[in-house]
Design a protein around this motif. Sequence first.
Motif, PDB file in Angstrom:
ATOM      1  N   UNK A  12       0.834  -1.207   0.000  1.00 28.59           N
ATOM      2  CA  UNK A  12       0.000   0.000   0.000  1.00 28.59           C
ATOM      3  C   UNK A  12       0.870   1.260   0.000  1.00 28.59           C
ATOM      4  N   UNK A  13       1.962   1.230   0.732  1.00 31.31           N
ATOM      5  CA  UNK A  13       2.881   2.377   0.732  1.00 31.31           C
ATOM      6  C   UNK A  13       3.483   2.555  -0.655  1.00 31.31           C
ATOM      7  N   UNK A  14       3.880   1.460  -1.276  1.00 34.38           N
ATOM      8  CA  UNK A  14       4.443   1.544  -2.631  1.00 34.38           C
ATOM      9  C   UNK A  14       3.442   2.141  -3.611  1.00 34.38           C
ATOM     10  N   UNK A  15       2.189   1.694  -3.560  1.00 34.36           N
ATOM     11  CA  UNK A  15       1.167   2.223  -4.476  1.00 34.36           C
ATOM     12  C   UNK A  15       0.904   3.701  -4.217  1.00 34.36           C
ATOM     13  N   UNK A  16       0.978   4.117  -2.954  1.00 31.98           N
ATOM     14  CA  UNK A  16       0.807   5.542  -2.644  1.00 31.98           C
ATOM     15  C   UNK A  16       1.941   6.364  -3.249  1.00 31.98           C
ATOM     16  N   UNK A  17       3.172   5.863  -3.150  1.00 38.39           N
ATOM     17  CA  UNK A  17       4.311   6.568  -3.742  1.00 38.39           C
ATOM     18  C   UNK A  17       4.187   6.596  -5.261  1.00 38.39           C
ATOM     19  N   UNK A  18       3.761   5.488  -5.849  1.00 38.85           N
ATOM     20  CA  UNK A  18       3.582   5.436  -7.299  1.00 38.85           C
ATOM     21  C   UNK A  18       2.511   6.426  -7.749  1.00 38.85           C
ATOM     22  N   UNK A  19       1.455   6.580  -6.953  1.00 36.66           N
ATOM     23  CA  UNK A  19       0.375   7.506  -7.291  1.00 36.66           C
ATOM     24  C   UNK A  19       0.818   8.955  -7.134  1.00 36.66           C
ATOM     25  N   UNK A  20       1.477   9.262  -6.000  1.00 36.09           N
ATOM     26  CA  UNK A  20       1.819  10.651  -5.686  1.00 36.09           C
ATOM     27  C   UNK A  20       3.143  11.094  -6.301  1.00 36.09           C
ATOM     28  N   UNK A  21       4.008  10.124  -6.631  1.00 38.97           N
ATOM     29  CA  UNK A  21       5.339  10.401  -7.173  1.00 38.97           C
ATOM     30  C   UNK A  21       6.144  11.325  -6.256  1.00 38.97           C
ATOM     31  N   UNK A  22       5.920  11.137  -4.976  1.00 38.56           N
ATOM     32  CA  UNK A  22       6.607  11.960  -3.979  1.00 38.56           C
ATOM     33  C   UNK A  22       6.469  11.271  -2.622  1.00 38.56           C
ATOM     34  N   UNK A  23       7.569  11.151  -1.881  1.00 36.44           N
ATOM     35  CA  UNK A  23       7.536  10.426  -0.610  1.00 36.44           C
ATOM     36  C   UNK A  23       6.719  11.156   0.447  1.00 36.44           C
ATOM     37  N   UNK A  24       6.847  12.469   0.506  1.00 34.85           N
ATOM     38  CA  UNK A  24       6.125  13.227   1.532  1.00 34.85           C
ATOM     39  C   UNK A  24       4.620  13.172   1.307  1.00 34.85           C
ATOM     40  N   UNK A  25       4.200  13.385   0.052  1.00 34.48           N
ATOM     41  CA  UNK A  25       2.756  13.344  -0.238  1.00 34.48           C
ATOM     42  C   UNK A  25       2.198  11.936  -0.042  1.00 34.48           C
ATOM     43  N   UNK A  26       2.997  10.926  -0.377  1.00 41.53           N
ATOM     44  CA  UNK A  26       2.553   9.554  -0.145  1.00 41.53           C
ATOM     45  C   UNK A  26       2.384   9.293   1.344  1.00 41.53           C
ATOM     46  N   UNK A  27       3.308   9.832   2.158  1.00 38.60           N
ATOM     47  CA  UNK A  27       3.188   9.672   3.604  1.00 38.60           C
ATOM     48  C   UNK A  27       1.913  10.291   4.142  1.00 38.60           C
ATOM     49  N   UNK A  28       1.555  11.458   3.634  1.00 38.81           N
ATOM     50  CA  UNK A  28       0.307  12.097   4.053  1.00 38.81           C
ATOM     51  C   UNK A  28      -0.900  11.252   3.675  1.00 38.81           C
ATOM     52  N   UNK A  29      -0.837  10.600   2.504  1.00 37.45           N
ATOM     53  CA  UNK A  29      -1.973   9.797   2.039  1.00 37.45           C
ATOM     54  C   UNK A  29      -2.176   8.543   2.873  1.00 37.45           C
ATOM     55  N   UNK A  30      -1.068   7.957   3.393  1.00 36.27           N
ATOM     56  CA  UNK A  30      -1.191   6.701   4.149  1.00 36.27           C
ATOM     57  C   UNK A  30      -0.975   6.889   5.646  1.00 36.27           C
ATOM     58  N   UNK A  31      -0.729   8.122   6.079  1.00 39.22           N
ATOM     59  CA  UNK A  31      -0.580   8.382   7.505  1.00 39.22           C
ATOM     60  C   UNK A  31       0.760   7.988   8.077  1.00 39.22           C
ATOM     61  N   UNK A  32       1.837   8.123   7.286  1.00 40.26           N
ATOM     62  CA  UNK A  32       3.179   7.808   7.749  1.00 40.26           C
ATOM     63  C   UNK A  32       4.100   9.007   7.522  1.00 40.26           C
ATOM     64  N   UNK A  33       5.194   9.035   8.256  1.00 40.29           N
ATOM     65  CA  UNK A  33       6.195  10.069   8.017  1.00 40.29           C
ATOM     66  C   UNK A  33       6.981   9.737   6.761  1.00 40.29           C
ATOM     67  N   UNK A  34       7.664  10.761   6.235  1.00 42.02           N
ATOM     68  CA  UNK A  34       8.459  10.531   5.030  1.00 42.02           C
ATOM     69  C   UNK A  34       9.572   9.492   5.262  1.00 42.02           C
ATOM     70  N   UNK A  35      10.290   9.534   6.406  1.00 42.42           N
ATOM     71  CA  UNK A  35      11.308   8.486   6.638  1.00 42.42           C
ATOM     72  C   UNK A  35      10.699   7.087   6.705  1.00 42.42           C
ATOM     73  N   UNK A  36       9.500   6.958   7.287  1.00 45.97           N
ATOM     74  CA  UNK A  36       8.860   5.643   7.375  1.00 45.97           C
ATOM     75  C   UNK A  36       8.499   5.128   5.985  1.00 45.97           C
ATOM     76  N   UNK A  37       8.037   6.026   5.120  1.00 44.08           N
ATOM     77  CA  UNK A  37       7.730   5.635   3.742  1.00 44.08           C
ATOM     78  C   UNK A  37       9.000   5.173   3.036  1.00 44.08           C
ATOM     79  N   UNK A  38      10.070   5.916   3.213  1.00 43.68           N
ATOM     80  CA  UNK A  38      11.337   5.571   2.573  1.00 43.68           C
ATOM     81  C   UNK A  38      11.844   4.212   3.041  1.00 43.68           C
ATOM     82  N   UNK A  39      11.752   3.946   4.354  1.00 46.99           N
ATOM     83  CA  UNK A  39      12.193   2.650   4.882  1.00 46.99           C
ATOM     84  C   UNK A  39      11.348   1.514   4.323  1.00 46.99           C
TER      85      UNK A  39
END
Length: 313
Positions: free
Chosen positions: A9-36
Amino acid sequence: MNITLRQLRVFLAVAQQQNFSRAGEAVGLTQPAVSRSITDLEQQLGVQLLHRSTRDVELSDAGRLLQGRATRVLDELDAALLEVRGLATQRHGRVRVASSPTLSAHLMPECIARCAQQHPGLQLQLLDRIQQGALDSVRAGEVDFGVVIDPTEPEDLHCEAILSEPFCLVCPVDHALAQLPEVHWRDLAGHPLVLLDHASGSRRLIDRVLEQHAPECQVVQEVGHTTTIFAMVQAGLGVTVVPRLAVAEQGVENAGLVHRLLLPAVERQIMLVHRRHRRLAPVVQLVWDLVRDVAHARWSERPARKVRAKARG
């Protein structure tokens, strides 16, 4: 491989938003958590899924393959889980709906009140977003469905038209246009216009008709809300074109303004949308039907066509 649903789900959010920070906002995670999460997923798969830059990310070939397959698999899983939960809860739970501003203000309050009255165990939660934001929320799975103006190129969405409504002129009661027995789009020529900005789902339709019938019109102000528009019209900054729904709810006559149907009649389609090939859970279908019924009961003068309609004129 020990790959989790959360990682997908995190991967699909990043693929949709094309940005780690915006993907984090969409799934409720911080940018470092998305990156990890993405790094762990790539290590599990042994391939690079994303090409990273200082600001944005781009899918690799492997990433594009995973995006297409994972989206279908998770959609099917979500539909199955929602259906099971719906069978268990029946008319209890929460349904999330995204709606564009005009509809959030003038259609959805009655829908929420009707839902609370008829189904006290069911919570209708509204996300008030600009048109594109509402569509993005539907596509990202942030909401169960959306209530929007006829979207362009909705190949990935299932759309059902629930209401057709025309556009109206609103101007001061003593304005020259208010004295005409009929107001045509061409009559707007030479008058300054105050319009909704391009974030509105209606603006592209208005621009298209103006270009055809009154190309010399000058737009002097572009704003985000109809309440601001009416205040500017009251102040004498210009006249406006808005959908009938906004006129009906604002009570413009009490503000020294009048409205006139613009001829030839141009209608916008209000639509319910959800992701294509995604089966709605029973409780979601219940709210979908409720919103459609409220729209028909309050404003529809004839049955809405369940097809995508283009503006006439």
